[in-house]
Design an enzyme around this catalytic site. Structure first.
Site, PDB file in Angstrom:
ATOM      1  NE  ARG A  58      61.172  28.856  44.690  1.00 27.56           N
ATOM      2  CZ  ARG A  58      62.358  28.922  45.304  1.00 27.56           C
ATOM      3  NH1 ARG A  58      62.915  30.075  45.554  1.00 27.56           N
ATOM      4  NH2 ARG A  58      62.968  27.808  45.661  1.00 27.56           N
ATOM      5  CE1 TYR A 111      39.762  42.047  45.604  1.00 24.31           C
ATOM      6  CE2 TYR A 111      42.029  41.499  46.128  1.00 24.31           C
ATOM      7  CZ  TYR A 111      40.745  41.111  45.812  1.00 24.31           C
ATOM      8  OH  TYR A 111      40.451  39.780  45.720  1.00 24.31           O
ATOM      9  CG  ASP A 183      45.975  47.593  42.248  1.00 21.21           C
ATOM     10  OD1 ASP A 183      45.758  47.444  41.030  1.00 21.21           O
ATOM     11  OD2 ASP A 183      45.616  46.759  43.099  1.00 21.21           O
ATOM     12  CE  LYS A 208      40.503  40.551  39.071  1.00 17.60           C
ATOM     13  NZ  LYS A 208      41.465  40.737  40.073  1.00 17.60           N
TER      14      LYS A 208
HETATM   15  C1  LIG Z   1      42.346  46.289  42.244  1.00 15.23           C
HETATM   16  C2  LIG Z   1      42.798  44.902  42.563  1.00 15.23           C
HETATM   17  N1  LIG Z   1      44.053  44.714  42.981  1.00 15.23           N
HETATM   18  C3  LIG Z   1      44.518  43.482  43.276  1.00 15.23           C
HETATM   19  C4  LIG Z   1      43.707  42.368  43.183  1.00 15.23           C
HETATM   20  C5  LIG Z   1      44.243  41.013  43.544  1.00 15.23           C
HETATM   21  O1  LIG Z   1      44.515  40.278  42.391  1.00 15.23           O
HETATM   22  P1  LIG Z   1      44.477  38.662  42.314  1.00 15.23           P
HETATM   23  O2  LIG Z   1      43.081  38.246  42.532  1.00 15.23           O
HETATM   24  O3  LIG Z   1      44.995  38.397  40.943  1.00 15.23           O
HETATM   25  O4  LIG Z   1      45.390  38.156  43.386  1.00 15.23           O
HETATM   26  C6  LIG Z   1      42.393  42.527  42.725  1.00 15.23           C
HETATM   27  C7  LIG Z   1      41.500  41.357  42.593  1.00 15.23           C
HETATM   28  O5  LIG Z   1      40.321  41.478  42.366  1.00 15.23           O
HETATM   29  C8  LIG Z   1      41.925  43.830  42.407  1.00 15.23           C
HETATM   30  O6  LIG Z   1      40.663  44.044  41.996  1.00 15.23           O
END
Ligand SMILES: Cc1ncc(COP(=O)(O)O)c(C=O)c1O
Length: 395
Positions: A58, A111, A183, A208
């Site tokens: 961790r 998101y 992001d 992704k």
């Molecule tokens: C733009 C964006 N940010 C953050 C996230 C969150 O990521 P995770 O699903 O890996 O926790 C997503 C998930 O779809 C996303 O599309």
């Protein structure tokens, strides 16, 4: 200091010296929770930070370290930290940057789970936020409050594909010394590097395009060493959203082909967008690579390529949108994006279902909006599938 190589080389080689690991070409998987100390005194020295070496996964792990070093270089940051999910990365960063009574200024469109997290921070910790469009300087200046300690944006915004001018936001934020968090999930570091234009933190859902194969949930934060060290010792270590070594290993494997994959994602998306735009059942299409896209000029300036994500509205109702999904055969109905497989989803009832309807509409998420993550298949096959599904919608 070692001279940096080109992006396509760094995704394969950076942060790893095979001769430190018995010549293993691929970074070994250190699937261990803890590390042994030769003596009690050595354990004491490691905990005191007086001796180099791992303690407990961790707090650090050699496989994870290779990934972190590589991601820092790819995003042109000083340091990166890997997390067990994109949301673990988002929450660790936002909790690090705020305390009770603070304010976060966000892009209007984020998101769904990030929206959920902001609600939770507001209700439980009295950390407020506002969602604004970031479309002009005055609006941003007016949105900043005395207690704003963080600007949080997505660009392209999920799922509307609207863009935020990062250079403009970073310039205004600097005047007030407010950190900007971006992001960068939709772009990947291959298409856009926000730190190079003055932003302070980059976050990825590495689930992704970084992983790219639909088999990992993970996140990454990149930024300056001083701050990232603090995150590592607080909201990463103590909240504990760590990545597993195996997932870090899978991300290292995925990263190697990221530029090639993205070239193909973008190429396919351009071709699908051109077709979609002309289909009579498509009301509107949102793709930064479309010359009629309202922010086409910004896309050209800010992104190396327009990405592999397209949204579009079908003519008709929510049921028509859902029927379109149901009629796809090759294209899979699934949330997530950036995988080899083309994925289709309905944001209003899936990724953004947690956002109240009124807020959703303000963000531009109508019941007819559909999000497509264009995969790596032959574009003709993707289009044939989408076309037959569109053709079946009532006129
Ligand atoms: C733009 C964006 N940010 C953050 C996230 C969150 O990521 P995770 O699903 O890996 O926790 C997503 C998930 O779809 C996303 O599309």
């Amino acid at each position: 200091m070692e001279k940096q190589k080109r992006f396509e080389t760094e995704v394969i080689h950076n942060g790893y010296d095979s001769f430190k690991y018995e010549g293993s070409l691929v970074p070994p998987l250190f699937q261990t929770s803890t590390f042994t100390f030769a003596t009690a005194e050595e354990g004491e020295r490691r905990f005191a930070g007086e001796s180099e070496g791992y303690i407990y996964s961790r707090l650090g792990n050699p496989t994870v370290k290779v990934l972190e070093e590589r991601m820092a270089v790819l995003e042109k940051g000083e340091k990166a930290l890997a997390f067990g999910s994109g949301m673990a990365a988002v929450s660790a960063t936002l909790f690090y940057l705020t305390k009770t009574g603070d304010h976060i200024l966000c892009s209007e469109g984020i998101y769904g789970c990030t929206f959920g997290l902001l609600q939770l921070m507001k209700e439980k910790h009295h950390i407020n936020h506002d969602l604004i469009s970031f479309s002009d300087e005055e609006m941003i200046r007016a949105g900043i409050q005395e207690n704003t300690t963080c600007i949080y944006i997505e660009t392209p915004i999920n799922p509307t594909m609207k863009l935020v001018d990062l250079e403009m936001v970073a310039r205004i934020a600097k005047e007030r010394n407010i950190p900007v968090v971006v992001d960068n999930t939709f772009s990947s570091p291959y298409l856009q590097q926000p730190l190079t234009i003055g932003c302070d933190y980059v976050i990825h859902s590495a689930t992704k395009y970084i992983g790219g194969h639909g088999d990992v949930i993970a996140g990454v934060v990149v930024g300056r060493k001083e701050e990232l060290n603090k995150i590592a010792m607080t909201t990463l270590k103590d909240i504990g959203g760590v990545i597993s070594p195996f997932d870090a290993w899978l991300l290292l494997r995925g990263l190697k082909t990221m530029p090639i994959r993205l070239d193909r994602h973008c190429e396919n998306a351009k071709k699908i967008a051109t077709q979609l735009k002309q289909h009579p059942k498509v009301e509107k299409m949102f793709f930064p690579g479309d010359p009629d896209f309202p922010q086409y000029e910004l896309a050209q300036r800010q992104m190396k390529q327009p990405g592999g994500m397209i949204s579009f509205e079908v003519k008709g109702t929510k049921q028509d949108a859902q029927q379109l999904l149901n009629r796809c055969q090759l294209i899979k109905i699934a949330v997530s994006l950036g995988d080899s497989e083309t994925l289709i989803q309905h944001p209003a009832t899936m990724t953004h279902a947690v956002v109240p309807a009124e807020e959703r509409l303000k963000m531009g998420i109508t019941d007819q909006l559909i999000r497509l993550s264009v995969g790596l298949e032959a574009w003709e096959d993707i289009w044939e599938d989408l076309k037959q599904a569109l053709d079946q919608l009532p006129s």
